[in-house]
Design a protein around this motif. Structure first.
Motif, PDB file in Angstrom:
ATOM      1  N   LEU A  73      -5.738  13.407  -3.347  1.00 38.73           N
ATOM      2  CA  LEU A  73      -7.149  13.219  -3.016  1.00 38.73           C
ATOM      3  C   LEU A  73      -7.402  13.286  -1.514  1.00 38.73           C
ATOM      4  CD1 LEU A  73      -8.137  10.278  -5.409  1.00 38.73           C
ATOM      5  CD2 LEU A  73      -7.906  12.702  -5.904  1.00 38.73           C
ATOM      6  N   GLY A  74      -6.345  13.544  -0.739  1.00 34.85           N
ATOM      7  CA  GLY A  74      -6.501  13.658   0.706  1.00 34.85           C
ATOM      8  C   GLY A  74      -6.241  12.385   1.463  1.00 34.85           C
ATOM      9  N   TRP A  75      -5.785  11.348   0.771  1.00 41.36           N
ATOM     10  CA  TRP A  75      -5.495  10.085   1.448  1.00 41.36           C
ATOM     11  C   TRP A  75      -4.057  10.147   1.962  1.00 41.36           C
ATOM     12  CZ3 TRP A  75      -7.530   5.895  -2.495  1.00 41.36           C
ATOM     13  CH2 TRP A  75      -8.800   6.290  -2.960  1.00 41.36           C
ATOM     14  N   VAL A  76      -3.889  10.689   3.143  1.00 42.81           N
ATOM     15  CA  VAL A  76      -2.551  10.904   3.686  1.00 42.81           C
ATOM     16  C   VAL A  76      -2.463  10.296   5.084  1.00 42.81           C
ATOM     17  CG1 VAL A  76      -2.132  13.002   2.345  1.00 42.81           C
ATOM     18  CG2 VAL A  76      -3.259  13.180   4.562  1.00 42.81           C
ATOM     19  N   GLY A  77      -1.242  10.260   5.606  1.00 42.08           N
ATOM     20  CA  GLY A  77      -1.035   9.726   6.943  1.00 42.08           C
ATOM     21  C   GLY A  77      -1.107   8.208   6.973  1.00 42.08           C
ATOM     22  N   ASP A  78      -1.415   7.672   8.150  1.00 39.74           N
ATOM     23  CA  ASP A  78      -1.429   6.218   8.327  1.00 39.74           C
ATOM     24  C   ASP A  78      -2.570   5.558   7.549  1.00 39.74           C
ATOM     25  OD1 ASP A  78      -0.451   3.801   9.646  1.00 39.74           O
ATOM     26  OD2 ASP A  78      -2.367   3.837  10.708  1.00 39.74           O
ATOM     27  N   MET A  79      -3.640   6.332   7.268  1.00 39.64           N
ATOM     28  CA  MET A  79      -4.768   5.740   6.548  1.00 39.64           C
ATOM     29  C   MET A  79      -4.514   5.586   5.061  1.00 39.64           C
ATOM     30  SD  MET A  79      -6.061   8.417   4.543  1.00 39.64           S
ATOM     31  CE  MET A  79      -7.760   8.088   4.271  1.00 39.64           C
ATOM     32  N   ALA A  80      -3.462   6.258   4.525  1.00 33.45           N
ATOM     33  CA  ALA A  80      -3.246   6.293   3.078  1.00 33.45           C
ATOM     34  C   ALA A  80      -3.069   4.894   2.504  1.00 33.45           C
ATOM     35  CB  ALA A  80      -2.041   7.174   2.747  1.00 33.45           C
ATOM     36  N   TRP A  81      -2.218   4.084   3.132  1.00 34.08           N
ATOM     37  CA  TRP A  81      -1.974   2.760   2.564  1.00 34.08           C
ATOM     38  C   TRP A  81      -3.190   1.858   2.710  1.00 34.08           C
ATOM     39  CZ3 TRP A  81      -2.130  -1.863   5.198  1.00 34.08           C
ATOM     40  CH2 TRP A  81      -2.077  -1.820   6.594  1.00 34.08           C
ATOM     41  N   LYS A  82      -3.946   2.047   3.800  1.00 29.96           N
ATOM     42  CA  LYS A  82      -5.158   1.251   3.985  1.00 29.96           C
ATOM     43  C   LYS A  82      -6.201   1.592   2.922  1.00 29.96           C
ATOM     44  CE  LYS A  82      -4.415   0.969   8.978  1.00 29.96           C
ATOM     45  NZ  LYS A  82      -4.911   1.360  10.318  1.00 29.96           N
ATOM     46  N   ALA A  83      -6.403   2.883   2.678  1.00 28.57           N
ATOM     47  CA  ALA A  83      -7.350   3.318   1.663  1.00 28.57           C
ATOM     48  C   ALA A  83      -6.919   2.857   0.281  1.00 28.57           C
ATOM     49  CB  ALA A  83      -7.493   4.841   1.698  1.00 28.57           C
ATOM     50  N   THR A  84      -5.588   2.885   0.038  1.00 29.56           N
ATOM     51  CA  THR A  84      -5.057   2.461  -1.264  1.00 29.56           C
ATOM     52  C   THR A  84      -5.298   0.977  -1.487  1.00 29.56           C
ATOM     53  OG1 THR A  84      -3.348   4.163  -1.176  1.00 29.56           O
ATOM     54  CG2 THR A  84      -2.985   2.334  -2.692  1.00 29.56           C
ATOM     55  N   VAL A  85      -4.994   0.183  -0.476  1.00 25.09           N
ATOM     56  CA  VAL A  85      -5.201  -1.267  -0.584  1.00 25.09           C
ATOM     57  C   VAL A  85      -6.682  -1.584  -0.778  1.00 25.09           C
ATOM     58  CG1 VAL A  85      -5.118  -3.430   0.706  1.00 25.09           C
ATOM     59  CG2 VAL A  85      -3.137  -1.924   0.683  1.00 25.09           C
ATOM     60  N   ALA A  86      -7.546  -0.901  -0.017  1.00 26.73           N
ATOM     61  CA  ALA A  86      -8.987  -1.139  -0.139  1.00 26.73           C
ATOM     62  C   ALA A  86      -9.478  -0.818  -1.549  1.00 26.73           C
ATOM     63  CB  ALA A  86      -9.742  -0.298   0.889  1.00 26.73           C
ATOM     64  N   THR A  87      -8.916   0.244  -2.143  1.00 21.45           N
ATOM     65  CA  THR A  87      -9.319   0.636  -3.499  1.00 21.45           C
ATOM     66  C   THR A  87      -8.920  -0.420  -4.522  1.00 21.45           C
ATOM     67  OG1 THR A  87      -9.198   2.996  -2.982  1.00 21.45           O
ATOM     68  CG2 THR A  87      -9.011   2.378  -5.305  1.00 21.45           C
ATOM     69  N   PHE A  88      -7.704  -0.930  -4.389  1.00 23.88           N
ATOM     70  CA  PHE A  88      -7.243  -1.928  -5.365  1.00 23.88           C
ATOM     71  C   PHE A  88      -7.955  -3.268  -5.176  1.00 23.88           C
ATOM     72  CE2 PHE A  88      -3.768   1.035  -6.068  1.00 23.88           C
ATOM     73  CZ  PHE A  88      -3.592   0.926  -7.441  1.00 23.88           C
ATOM     74  N   THR A  89      -8.236  -3.647  -3.937  1.00 24.61           N
ATOM     75  CA  THR A  89      -8.988  -4.895  -3.745  1.00 24.61           C
ATOM     76  C   THR A  89     -10.431  -4.739  -4.226  1.00 24.61           C
ATOM     77  OG1 THR A  89      -9.501  -4.263  -1.461  1.00 24.61           O
ATOM     78  CG2 THR A  89      -7.585  -5.680  -1.814  1.00 24.61           C
ATOM     79  N   GLY A  90     -10.902  -3.489  -4.281  1.00 21.61           N
ATOM     80  CA  GLY A  90     -12.235  -3.232  -4.806  1.00 21.61           C
ATOM     81  C   GLY A  90     -12.366  -3.574  -6.273  1.00 21.61           C
ATOM     82  N   LEU A  91     -11.233  -3.706  -6.962  1.00 26.56           N
ATOM     83  CA  LEU A  91     -11.275  -4.136  -8.359  1.00 26.56           C
ATOM     84  C   LEU A  91     -11.652  -5.610  -8.470  1.00 26.56           C
ATOM     85  CD1 LEU A  91      -8.108  -2.310  -9.764  1.00 26.56           C
ATOM     86  CD2 LEU A  91     -10.497  -1.602  -9.947  1.00 26.56           C
ATOM     87  N   ILE A  92     -11.377  -6.382  -7.434  1.00 25.08           N
ATOM     88  CA  ILE A  92     -11.804  -7.783  -7.409  1.00 25.08           C
ATOM     89  C   ILE A  92     -13.328  -7.824  -7.336  1.00 25.08           C
ATOM     90  CG2 ILE A  92     -11.691  -9.966  -6.147  1.00 25.08           C
ATOM     91  CD1 ILE A  92      -8.987  -9.016  -5.016  1.00 25.08           C
ATOM     92  N   ALA A  93     -13.863  -7.097  -6.398  1.00 24.44           N
ATOM     93  CA  ALA A  93     -15.314  -6.941  -6.227  1.00 24.44           C
ATOM     94  C   ALA A  93     -15.487  -5.725  -5.334  1.00 24.44           C
ATOM     95  CB  ALA A  93     -15.931  -8.180  -5.578  1.00 24.44           C
ATOM     96  N   LYS A  94     -16.436  -4.858  -5.652  1.00 25.73           N
ATOM     97  CA  LYS A  94     -16.574  -3.611  -4.909  1.00 25.73           C
ATOM     98  C   LYS A  94     -16.887  -3.835  -3.439  1.00 25.73           C
ATOM     99  CE  LYS A  94     -15.552  -0.739  -8.109  1.00 25.73           C
ATOM    100  NZ  LYS A  94     -14.326   0.077  -8.000  1.00 25.73           N
ATOM    101  N   GLY A 120       0.808  -1.214   0.000  1.00 23.83           N
ATOM    102  CA  GLY A 120       0.000   0.000   0.000  1.00 23.83           C
ATOM    103  C   GLY A 120       0.837   1.259   0.000  1.00 23.83           C
ATOM    104  N   ARG A 121       1.909   1.287   0.798  1.00 22.68           N
ATOM    105  CA  ARG A 121       2.749   2.487   0.883  1.00 22.68           C
ATOM    106  C   ARG A 121       3.468   2.768  -0.433  1.00 22.68           C
ATOM    107  NH1 ARG A 121       3.966   0.300   6.211  1.00 22.68           N
ATOM    108  NH2 ARG A 121       2.900   1.574   7.782  1.00 22.68           N
ATOM    109  N   SER A 122       3.783   1.690  -1.154  1.00 23.00           N
ATOM    110  CA  SER A 122       4.495   1.897  -2.425  1.00 23.00           C
ATOM    111  C   SER A 122       3.608   2.538  -3.482  1.00 23.00           C
ATOM    112  CB  SER A 122       5.024   0.558  -2.946  1.00 23.00           C
ATOM    113  OG  SER A 122       3.960  -0.310  -3.298  1.00 23.00           O
ATOM    114  N   LEU A 123       2.282   2.462  -3.285  1.00 25.05           N
ATOM    115  CA  LEU A 123       1.344   3.015  -4.264  1.00 25.05           C
ATOM    116  C   LEU A 123       0.538   4.197  -3.721  1.00 25.05           C
ATOM    117  CD1 LEU A 123      -0.088  -0.377  -5.605  1.00 25.05           C
ATOM    118  CD2 LEU A 123       1.578   1.086  -6.762  1.00 25.05           C
ATOM    119  N   ALA A 124       0.613   4.433  -2.421  1.00 28.57           N
ATOM    120  CA  ALA A 124      -0.249   5.431  -1.786  1.00 28.57           C
ATOM    121  C   ALA A 124      -0.017   6.842  -2.317  1.00 28.57           C
ATOM    122  CB  ALA A 124      -0.056   5.407  -0.273  1.00 28.57           C
ATOM    123  N   TRP A 125       1.207   7.135  -2.784  1.00 25.47           N
ATOM    124  CA  TRP A 125       1.513   8.485  -3.262  1.00 25.47           C
ATOM    125  C   TRP A 125       0.587   8.935  -4.397  1.00 25.47           C
ATOM    126  CZ3 TRP A 125       2.789   8.902  -8.406  1.00 25.47           C
ATOM    127  CH2 TRP A 125       3.155   7.717  -9.066  1.00 25.47           C
TER     128      TRP A 125
END
Length: 724
Positions: free
Chosen positions: A563-584, A553-558
């Motif tokens: 969009l405001g996805w910063v701090g400790d939540m950035a990698w979590k939000a990033t991972v959640a977004t990419f896993t959403g491609l599997i199924a929303k 997540g951190r490698s892609l969070a930048w």
């Protein structure tokens, strides 16, 4: 011996209700070979020897749309034993046009007069049967009345070959008879003769007639056209309607005065009013989302979800799982997989099932009572102002349940440019799989606000409209949208069985994904967030900030910092977004795993909600929600896009456009919205957001591509004839 009965009829004539009533649970659903038009078949529940094939709803057998091609091909090539023609009696003239075409086939026809209970006119069934030279049975698919009599006639007629009625003038009937004698023995039917008379190129190619026979047919055709001073297709259409008009005059006794308004007409004068239609539609949707996902005392969907999260997945299942782990002394790593991976992940998704089922119940009621057909009419009037095809609304409507069949439904649009535009924008509509995302943030950040849920639906429609306006300015999509013809059925009380059946089909699809795809991805997610490198060694980690998932997540969070996805939540939000491609649904599932690591969900997912609320402000939550609602859909929907586009380049263009559009809108909302709310300081990306906003406005209002009229082919002007 098995009897094959083809169930036909106009859209909204009650054919689906009748099919469900006749077959019950003895039905199968798939796709017609080679196309994505839905195929339904089932055996009559009181007589398994009768196989009922439900054909797509069509207005005629002229091959204008894919549904009409499928229906015509089946009837001509498969040659069922009998045709069961469902007629909406409240609109008899319109429906009988298809009946006259079915009577031209060399197949026995049984006419089922549906919706007789809402018709004020008196119809002489015996006279009507004589005019059509086919049995006519009064039925009510909704009330399940007359079904046995109808199927008795189907069984009786399957062994008959009756003389068809004379629909046309004597000169045309004589020409049909002359052409029949020129055809090959296996093709000497009335239908083939008519197609040859109409100069149907596909039929002529199939028959391979001699040059001499073709010349004889041409002379017959020219003689008729000279007699009536019109082209042959228009002549035949006019005479079909003349036949129907005479039939109506003889068989129907009007009870209402000419200018009297029916109940449906009076309702439509309000709900389809030029000024009231859209506000009424928005209020209805707001009411539905309030009941399904709001925070009021009558928000039964939320009450059910609270119970599922508080009791079922908060106490009961985790408690049972804890007891099993303790009783069998299960390894701590395996115990973590069961509790923190499977129960927390799948439970976070399944907790939203009550809200989704309530939403689907109300949407099914609106569809079954006839209101959604009015919505299509209302949106057609709006869509055409923005250069979109009115037919685009049908795929968009289907997509509220699932984006995959919504994208597949775009095949009903004849013009390639309109079809591509619809495919590219259908993914913007909030489908059932996106509802948990809305529910999570509405609960965690916005206090279960119904406005948040309603705004997600409105934003989806707005994204479609804005995209339609912008893309229509480009050469690939330029041109007038295709005409849209739809029957508005009379309002009626929805059938409980239809509503439950439709709700179950949509809801079960969601639950099935949770039990398969989401279960598998929950296990993968658990592994990635439970293992990582600590002090240079690969091991089970206590802090998921040290996990493989955090590293990824951190490698892609930048990418999402603007969009405001910063701090400790950035990698979590990033991972959640990419896993959403599997199924929303995976977005919520991912948060369920990440935020519940090392513990259990307690009340209504409150532990997740508290942690989510601590990481997201209102503006960042809305930015995240917008991006995930508008960006590329799930893998299954991407596969549907590839199948429907049938072109790799256009597939990637579609997916790329959705991602760029979602990123741009989320960036504008976060940067400019945050600036107005004093949550975001003026920065470089504020300028980028302003440039993007100006760019979108420019694309909306700029002059579009203008076609060179002198170079437009006849194909570009091939509009459906209005069959009304």
């Amino acid at each position: 011996m098995e009897i094959k009965a083809a169930l036909t009829g106009n859209p909204n004539c009650g054919k689906t209700t009748l099919f469900n009533a006749l077959t019950g649970s003895k039905q199968r659903v798939g796709n017609w070979p080679g196309v994505t038009v839905e195929k339904k078949e089932g055996t009559y529940k009181n007589d398994p020897s009768i196989l009922i094939q439900d054909l797509p709803g069509i207005y005629s057998l002229s091959p204008y749309s894919l549904e009409e091609v499928v229906a015509r091909s089946y009837l001509v090539q498969e040659h069922p034993d009998v045709i069961l023609d469902v007629v909406d009696t409240s609109n008899l003239e319109r429906n009988l046009y298809l009946t006259t075409q079915l009577l031209e086939l060399d197949i026995p026809v049984v006419v089922g007069l549906n919706m007789m209970d809402i018709v004020e006119d008196k119809i002489d069934l015996k006279k009507l049967a004589r005019w059509l030279n086919a049995p006519v049975v009064e039925v009510s698919a909704l009330k399940k009345q007359g079904l046995e009599s109808l199927m008795k006639q189907v069984k009786n007629e399957s062994a008959k070959k009756e003389q068809k009625p004379f629909l046309f003038s004597r000169s045309i009937e004589d020409a049909i008879g002359s052409i029949q004698r020129l055809l090959p023995e296996t093709k000497q039917t009335r239908w083939y003769a008519l197609k040859v008379l109409e100069n149907d190129s596909r039929i002529l190619e199939e028959l391979s007639l001699s040059k001499t026979d073709q010349q004889k047919i041409t002379k017959l055709r020219e003689a008729i056209e000279n007699e009536f001073d019109d082209d042959i297709e228009s002549i035949l259409t006019a005479q079909r309607y003349d036949f129907i008009e005479k039939l109506i005059q003889d068989c129907v006794k009007r009870k209402r005065t000419k200018h009297a308004m029916s109940v449906s007409d009076r309702i439509d004068s309000i709900v389809t009013n030029r000024f009231l239609a859209l506000p009424i539609f928005v209020l209805i949707m707001y009411g539905i989302y309030t009941i399904a996902m709001g925070s009021t005392p009558f928000s039964i969907g939320t009450i059910g979800t609270d119970w599922a999260n508080d009791v079922l997945f908060g106490e009961t299942i985790p408690g049972m799982m804890g007891s099993v782990i303790q009783y069998f002394h299960i390894n701590p790593i395996l115990a973590s997989l069961l509790k923190d991976g499977i129960v927390a992940g799948v439970g976070a998704t399944l907790g939203f099932v009550p809200q989704i089922l309530v939403l689907f119940v109300f949407l099914s009621i609106l569809e079954d009572c006839g209101y959604m057909a009015r919505v299509a009419f209302i949106m057609d009037r709006l869509f055409r102002k923005f250069g979109l095809s009115g037919k685009s609304f049908i795929p968009l409507l289907v997509a509220t349940g699932c984006g995959v069949p919504g994208i597949m439904a775009s095949r009903t649009i004849e013009q390639d440019r309109d079809r591509k535009l619809t495919i590219m924008t259908t993914g913007f509509i909030p489908c059932g799989a996106k509802m948990p995302i809305i529910g999570l943030f509405a609960g965690a950040i916005f206090g279960n606000s119904s406005l948040v849920a309603t705004s997600a639906f409105v934003i989806g429609i707005a994204a479609v409209v804005v995209s339609g306006i912008m893309l229509k300015k480009f050469k690939a999509f330029a041109g007038e949208p295709a005409p849209f013809v739809m029957e508005l059925p009379a309002y009626h009380f929805p059938s409980l069985s239809n509503v439950l059946h439709s709700t179950w089909e949509r809801g079960f699809s969601f639950i099935k994904r949770a039990g398969t795809l989401i279960l598998l991805s929950s296990i993968v997610l658990w592994f990635l967030q439970s293992f990582g490198f600590v002090n240079g060694a690969f091991a089970f980690v206590d802090d998921n900030n040290n996990s493989l998932l955090a590293l990824l997540g951190r490698s892609l969070a930048w990418i999402f910092y603007p969009l405001g996805w910063v701090g400790d939540m950035a990698w979590k939000a990033t991972v959640a977004t990419f896993t959403g491609l599997i199924a929303k649904e995976e977005v919520v599932n991912t948060f369920g795993v990440l935020y519940n690591f090392g513990g259990e969900l307690s009340e209504a997912g409150n532990e997740i909600w508290t942690l989510v609320a601590a990481d997201f402000s209102a503006i960042t939550a809305y930015s995240f929600m917008l991006f995930n609602l508008l960006c590329a859909p799930c893998f299954a929907a991407m596969g549907a896009i590839k199948r429907e586009m049938n072109n790799a380049k256009w597939t990637w263009i579609s997916i790329g456009y959705m991602c760029v559009f979602a990123y741009s809108i989320s960036l504008i909302v976060y940067q400019l919205g945050g600036l107005l709310l004093h949550e975001v300081p003026f920065n470089f990306f504020t300028v980028v957001a302003l440039v993007l906003l100006v760019g979108i406005l420019y694309l909306l209002f700029r002059k579009g591509y203008s076609e060179d009229k002198s170079n437009i082919s006849v194909k570009d002007f091939s509009l459906n004839k209005v069959r009304s």
